[in-house]
Design an enzyme around this catalytic site. Sequence first.
Site, PDB file in Angstrom:
ATOM      1  N   ARG A  61      -0.676  -2.462  -6.849  1.00  0.00           N
ATOM      2  CA  ARG A  61      -1.011  -3.501  -5.855  1.00  0.00           C
ATOM      3  C   ARG A  61      -2.022  -4.485  -6.450  1.00  0.00           C
ATOM      4  O   ARG A  61      -1.905  -5.697  -6.251  1.00  0.00           O
ATOM      5  CB  ARG A  61      -1.549  -2.824  -4.595  1.00  0.00           C
ATOM      6  CG  ARG A  61      -1.964  -3.776  -3.476  1.00  0.00           C
ATOM      7  CD  ARG A  61      -2.269  -2.965  -2.222  1.00  0.00           C
ATOM      8  NE  ARG A  61      -3.093  -3.683  -1.284  1.00  0.00           N
ATOM      9  CZ  ARG A  61      -2.635  -4.538  -0.353  1.00  0.00           C
ATOM     10  NH1 ARG A  61      -1.347  -4.780  -0.279  1.00  0.00           N
ATOM     11  NH2 ARG A  61      -3.462  -5.140   0.493  1.00  0.00           N
ATOM     12  N   HIS A  77      -2.335   2.501  -6.427  1.00  0.00           N
ATOM     13  CA  HIS A  77      -2.926   1.255  -5.925  1.00  0.00           C
ATOM     14  C   HIS A  77      -3.143   0.251  -7.053  1.00  0.00           C
ATOM     15  O   HIS A  77      -3.297  -0.950  -6.800  1.00  0.00           O
ATOM     16  CB  HIS A  77      -4.254   1.561  -5.225  1.00  0.00           C
ATOM     17  CG  HIS A  77      -4.589   0.591  -4.126  1.00  0.00           C
ATOM     18  ND1 HIS A  77      -3.899   0.531  -2.938  1.00  0.00           N
ATOM     19  CD2 HIS A  77      -5.537  -0.381  -4.048  1.00  0.00           C
ATOM     20  CE1 HIS A  77      -4.409  -0.421  -2.165  1.00  0.00           C
ATOM     21  NE2 HIS A  77      -5.399  -0.996  -2.829  1.00  0.00           N
ATOM     22  N   HIS A 102      -4.348  -8.958   3.896  1.00  0.00           N
ATOM     23  CA  HIS A 102      -5.806  -8.934   3.985  1.00  0.00           C
ATOM     24  C   HIS A 102      -6.267  -9.703   5.220  1.00  0.00           C
ATOM     25  O   HIS A 102      -5.843 -10.840   5.442  1.00  0.00           O
ATOM     26  CB  HIS A 102      -6.441  -9.561   2.749  1.00  0.00           C
ATOM     27  CG  HIS A 102      -6.318  -8.739   1.511  1.00  0.00           C
ATOM     28  ND1 HIS A 102      -6.398  -9.255   0.237  1.00  0.00           N
ATOM     29  CD2 HIS A 102      -6.131  -7.398   1.351  1.00  0.00           C
ATOM     30  CE1 HIS A 102      -6.261  -8.287  -0.652  1.00  0.00           C
ATOM     31  NE2 HIS A 102      -6.093  -7.160  -0.003  1.00  0.00           N
ATOM     32  N   ARG A 158       0.848  -1.185   0.000  1.00  0.00           N
ATOM     33  CA  ARG A 158       0.000   0.000   0.000  1.00  0.00           C
ATOM     34  C   ARG A 158       0.891   1.246   0.000  1.00  0.00           C
ATOM     35  O   ARG A 158       2.057   1.192   0.400  1.00  0.00           O
ATOM     36  CB  ARG A 158      -0.901   0.019   1.236  1.00  0.00           C
ATOM     37  CG  ARG A 158      -1.826  -1.190   1.354  1.00  0.00           C
ATOM     38  CD  ARG A 158      -2.624  -1.137   2.640  1.00  0.00           C
ATOM     39  NE  ARG A 158      -3.555  -2.249   2.763  1.00  0.00           N
ATOM     40  CZ  ARG A 158      -3.282  -3.395   3.375  1.00  0.00           C
ATOM     41  NH1 ARG A 158      -2.082  -3.572   3.927  1.00  0.00           N
ATOM     42  NH2 ARG A 158      -4.189  -4.360   3.452  1.00  0.00           N
ATOM     43  N   LYS A 215      -1.858  -1.987   7.352  1.00  0.00           N
ATOM     44  CA  LYS A 215      -3.261  -1.696   7.656  1.00  0.00           C
ATOM     45  C   LYS A 215      -3.723  -2.567   8.818  1.00  0.00           C
ATOM     46  O   LYS A 215      -3.457  -3.767   8.867  1.00  0.00           O
ATOM     47  CB  LYS A 215      -4.133  -1.953   6.427  1.00  0.00           C
ATOM     48  CG  LYS A 215      -5.554  -1.449   6.573  1.00  0.00           C
ATOM     49  CD  LYS A 215      -6.303  -1.578   5.270  1.00  0.00           C
ATOM     50  CE  LYS A 215      -7.707  -1.004   5.379  1.00  0.00           C
ATOM     51  NZ  LYS A 215      -8.443  -1.112   4.091  1.00  0.00           N
ATOM     52  N   TYR A 229     -10.053 -11.285  -6.791  1.00  0.00           N
ATOM     53  CA  TYR A 229      -9.108 -11.476  -7.888  1.00  0.00           C
ATOM     54  C   TYR A 229      -9.284 -12.822  -8.579  1.00  0.00           C
ATOM     55  O   TYR A 229      -8.547 -13.151  -9.500  1.00  0.00           O
ATOM     56  CB  TYR A 229      -7.669 -11.363  -7.365  1.00  0.00           C
ATOM     57  CG  TYR A 229      -7.360 -10.004  -6.767  1.00  0.00           C
ATOM     58  CD1 TYR A 229      -7.208  -8.879  -7.578  1.00  0.00           C
ATOM     59  CD2 TYR A 229      -7.239  -9.838  -5.398  1.00  0.00           C
ATOM     60  CE1 TYR A 229      -6.941  -7.633  -7.033  1.00  0.00           C
ATOM     61  CE2 TYR A 229      -6.963  -8.590  -4.848  1.00  0.00           C
ATOM     62  CZ  TYR A 229      -6.814  -7.504  -5.667  1.00  0.00           C
ATOM     63  OH  TYR A 229      -6.556  -6.270  -5.123  1.00  0.00           O
TER      64      TYR A 229
END
Length: 287
Positions: A226, A223, A249, A133, A158, A258
């Site tokens: 990513r 982004h 995640h 990120r 994150k 994805y």
Amino acid sequence: MTPLRKKMIDDMVVRGLSENTIQSYTNAVTGLARHYKRSPDRIEPREVQDYLLFLLRDRELAWGSCNCHRHGLRFFYRITMGLPDPHFYIPGAKQPKRLPELLNREELVRLFSLTVNRKHRAVLMTAYAAGLRCSEITRLQASDIDSSRMLIRVEQGKGNKDRYVPLSPRLLEELRDYWRRCRPEGWLFPSPIAGRPLTRHGVSRIYRTASKRAGIEKAGGIHLLRHAYATDLLQAGVALHDIQRRMGHTSPRTTMRYLHLAQGGDRSTPSPLDLLELPELPNPRRG
């Protein structure tokens, strides 16, 4: 700083919210107060709901942006103001299921090849090669690059979680070349202001400039690199749970978007950067 603002910030800090979340929630309450020209503790629940509709319909903010405002306002009224749910409710916006635009290999090669500034090229390659990120790129330090174990330490990503991601051999070469020429101290990508790292705006600006030079017109900022990292790994046959871990995640559902790409290929791929055929940069002229 008003006592009310300080109390909200203290409430967020004590709950371990990240700096980005604190800034986002604070901006949401500030925007509400400016809209009505009143202190937020004097704004009624109905007015808050009307404000969210104003953001969505009049300002045409994306559903995701409206949800960020919603979460920030809910935190303020439920936690800082101590109002229970029955006395205050903001209906959540349903997020449309949209797949991000993806950069293909030709676009990635143009992006990297046409970026001759060593620092900028290293920033872009790091974003793609490790799937980081924007905020994670800014916090990287030279000591986070572990060439002996071929890992990159991502500190306080994150959700305030640390993780390790594989270090691409090609990225390692690029970072070593960048380090030899620029000799960064402390922060891997320092700001022009001594002792500070590049800001998220600075990293985003690097991508915007490079993508324009490369003729990339797809919507989205850095982004996109990513997203390309995740989808290219999936195409290379890397397992979904491994991609989830690499990207940080919390939920596998976030990674599952994805899955529209077919799997197959080499599951040992450390990074999709190693699959690109990039020309060598010319040595800078001396004197």
